[in-house]
Scaffold this motif. Sequence first.
Motif, PDB file in Angstrom:
ATOM      1  N   TYR A  66       0.835  -1.212   0.000  1.00 12.06           N
ATOM      2  CA  TYR A  66       0.000   0.000   0.000  1.00 12.06           C
ATOM      3  C   TYR A  66       0.866   1.257   0.000  1.00 12.06           C
ATOM      4  CZ  TYR A  66      -2.538   3.842   2.178  1.00 12.06           C
ATOM      5  OH  TYR A  66      -3.049   5.083   2.481  1.00 12.06           O
ATOM      6  N   LEU A  67       1.882   1.278   0.856  1.00  7.97           N
ATOM      7  CA  LEU A  67       2.741   2.457   0.935  1.00  7.97           C
ATOM      8  C   LEU A  67       3.406   2.746  -0.404  1.00  7.97           C
ATOM      9  CD1 LEU A  67       4.408   1.795   4.410  1.00  7.97           C
ATOM     10  CD2 LEU A  67       2.847   3.665   3.872  1.00  7.97           C
ATOM     11  N   ARG A  68       3.942   1.712  -1.031  1.00  8.59           N
ATOM     12  CA  ARG A  68       4.634   1.905  -2.301  1.00  8.59           C
ATOM     13  C   ARG A  68       3.668   2.294  -3.408  1.00  8.59           C
ATOM     14  NH1 ARG A  68       8.148  -3.241  -0.521  1.00  8.59           N
ATOM     15  NH2 ARG A  68      10.010  -2.134   0.214  1.00  8.59           N
ATOM     16  N   ALA A  69       2.473   1.716  -3.386  1.00  6.30           N
ATOM     17  CA  ALA A  69       1.493   2.026  -4.430  1.00  6.30           C
ATOM     18  C   ALA A  69       0.987   3.454  -4.321  1.00  6.30           C
ATOM     19  CB  ALA A  69       0.320   1.050  -4.342  1.00  6.30           C
ATOM     20  N   THR A  70       1.044   4.029  -3.137  1.00  5.26           N
ATOM     21  CA  THR A  70       0.560   5.395  -2.937  1.00  5.26           C
ATOM     22  C   THR A  70       1.693   6.415  -2.914  1.00  5.26           C
ATOM     23  OG1 THR A  70       0.510   4.972  -0.532  1.00  5.26           O
ATOM     24  CG2 THR A  70      -1.543   4.689  -1.754  1.00  5.26           C
ATOM     25  N   GLY A  71       2.873   6.024  -3.390  1.00  5.15           N
ATOM     26  CA  GLY A  71       3.943   6.981  -3.623  1.00  5.15           C
ATOM     27  C   GLY A  71       4.940   7.162  -2.508  1.00  5.15           C
ATOM     28  N   ARG A  72       4.827   6.377  -1.432  1.00  6.67           N
ATOM     29  CA  ARG A  72       5.840   6.466  -0.379  1.00  6.67           C
ATOM     30  C   ARG A  72       6.987   5.525  -0.699  1.00  6.67           C
ATOM     31  NH1 ARG A  72       0.322   7.752   0.901  1.00  6.67           N
ATOM     32  NH2 ARG A  72       0.359   9.258   2.615  1.00  6.67           N
ATOM     33  N   ARG A  73       8.187   6.007  -0.526  1.00  3.80           N
ATOM     34  CA  ARG A  73       9.359   5.158  -0.725  1.00  3.80           C
ATOM     35  C   ARG A  73       9.618   4.374   0.552  1.00  3.80           C
ATOM     36  NH1 ARG A  73      13.911   9.253  -2.177  1.00  3.80           N
ATOM     37  NH2 ARG A  73      15.152   7.336  -2.093  1.00  3.80           N
TER      38      ARG A  73
END
Length: 339
Positions: A66-73
């Motif tokens: 979820y984090l990666r899909a929403t733009g968080r590295r």
Amino acid sequence: MNASMGAGAPEVIDVLVPTCNRPAALAVTLAMLGAQSWPALRIVIADQSDGADARACAEVQAVLRYLRATGRRVETHRRPVLRGMAEQRAFLLAQAGARYCLFVDDDVLLEPDLMARLHAVIRSEGCGFVGSALHGLSYLGERRPLQETIEFWEGPVMPEAVHPGTSAWTRHHLHSAANLFHVQSNLCGTGADGRPDKQETRRYKVAWVGGCVMFDRAMLHAAGGFDFWPALPSQHCGEDVLAQQRVMARFGGCAILPSGAYHMELPTTVTARAIDAPYVLPLGSQAEAQPASQPASQLKSQPESQSDFQSDFQSDSKQAAHPAPQPVHVTAPPSGVTP
């Protein structure tokens, strides 16, 4: 857009998360980071769990996706060799590159605007760190008036040296149990939703802040960071306390009210707590220069316990690079700091 972000894109904030044997709690903490109104986050996780990697937990995997899909590295590091929490934090700090970095424990609930509020205060004050102390809501309604003293900064945050045994050191009692929540409820009032009114973020004086602290990375490095770790045996606590106090002595530091951070109140994973860094290493930078010459068995034990809700992690391991200290017994428990 939050005013602290400025007119352009918000700057990246590095979020540094040490974890050990708490995959479910880690998943919750990461989900709270994903809900932050500040979108530009780079999250670095250093896992020292026994046995299975935290990433093997389905809940952790789901939140990482979820984090990666929403733009968080997101970066994850598996670190099976334990040399103590100071070394773990030193490793995490070495991964950071942003101007500001947030150390957050793996069992903390964060309100969605907390990152933005911490950033706004540290930018405006230009100090070394700003923290959000953790509320322990299982103690809600258990009033401790003698532990509810709070000292606000009326002017700019200034450097101050806080040593064990001084009157300023007793500020840590405010962060025990639900003391801070009771204080902020009285002072801040509540909005229509029953939550603390956040129209004004106030800065107050601290001895230290456990669990959720944003640093100016350059100032933390200038104060030595956590490079004192070789001077400690692998089983220790208080490394975050010492680092904060060194930063505070040179650049100042504070906490904010309302806090916006809550503790899950899980059992500590650091059970060997006889060696407490601020009691065995000096506030000055000479501590980083060379390891302590005393054997661990002769290091002074802590005469007063740390904040009830300062979360650390297990540093007891057969793989540890430093010999385990001999048990140090405190003759009686300290008064006035029970959970």
